[in-house]
Design a protein around this motif. Sequence first.
Motif: not given
Length: 257
Positions: A33, A65-66, A69-70, A73-77
């Motif tokens: 990430p 990072i925030f 995620v917003r 989505g978390p998978r983008s990290l």
Amino acid sequence: MVGGRTADLAPTATVKIFSAGTAGCVADLVTFPLDTAKVRLQIQGESRPSLEGQRAKYRGVFGTIFTMVRTEGPRSLYSGLVAGLQRQMSFASVRIGLYDTMKQIYSRGSENTGIGTRLLAGCTTGAMAVAFAQPTDVVKVRFQAQGQLPESGSVKRYSSTIDAYKTIARDEGVKGLWKGCLPNITRNAIVNCSELVTYDIIKELILKYNLMSGKQHAVSLHSSLRSRFLHHYCSVPGGCGENTLHELSAWPVQWCY
């Protein structure tokens, strides 16, 4: 004989290569990430006209990072993780795993190797690793950069890692997979010398004075992980810096966001 048992044998080159690649993959899983945030921040200024009068989308490592995620989505990290793990198995395994072997070759099997020989071995494996693993690095960065943002209505250019390799080779030629190879070789040759030679000297002193006798294999694995964490830390904005724009230069601007 030590304690009635045969002394531990030194690990083979195959074991060192596999151990270095595995350690790199483990570290990559944890730090990916941060690497993705670094890429997004580096390419944020690629479209100056579209950003005029607008606030920067990404601010700082954790802010980036925030935001990802917003909005994605978390998978983008972990976009590009498969290519990242492929890179570690081909890059770290050569860069770290072959260092001792190259050192022995340059010293002609001598037990006493000078700093010049170590520096030469570090430069060699660093350059070899980049030349071998550059396609995986290019694909990893492309995946990290291609954000599918709802407000822009953009779509992802690559559907899978294999598709990325094929698309780049088809649209940009096979040479496109080695885009930015020469500057990357220069950078990693220097990084490899500073990391591995420093580690090699410190490990030799530790073993010489029996501070960690019999634990050299564990030290080697720890060093692989440590160097990978440091590599990622030095690559995020505010660190030592690693310009990935040469790997994105053939893209239309919309693929950078």
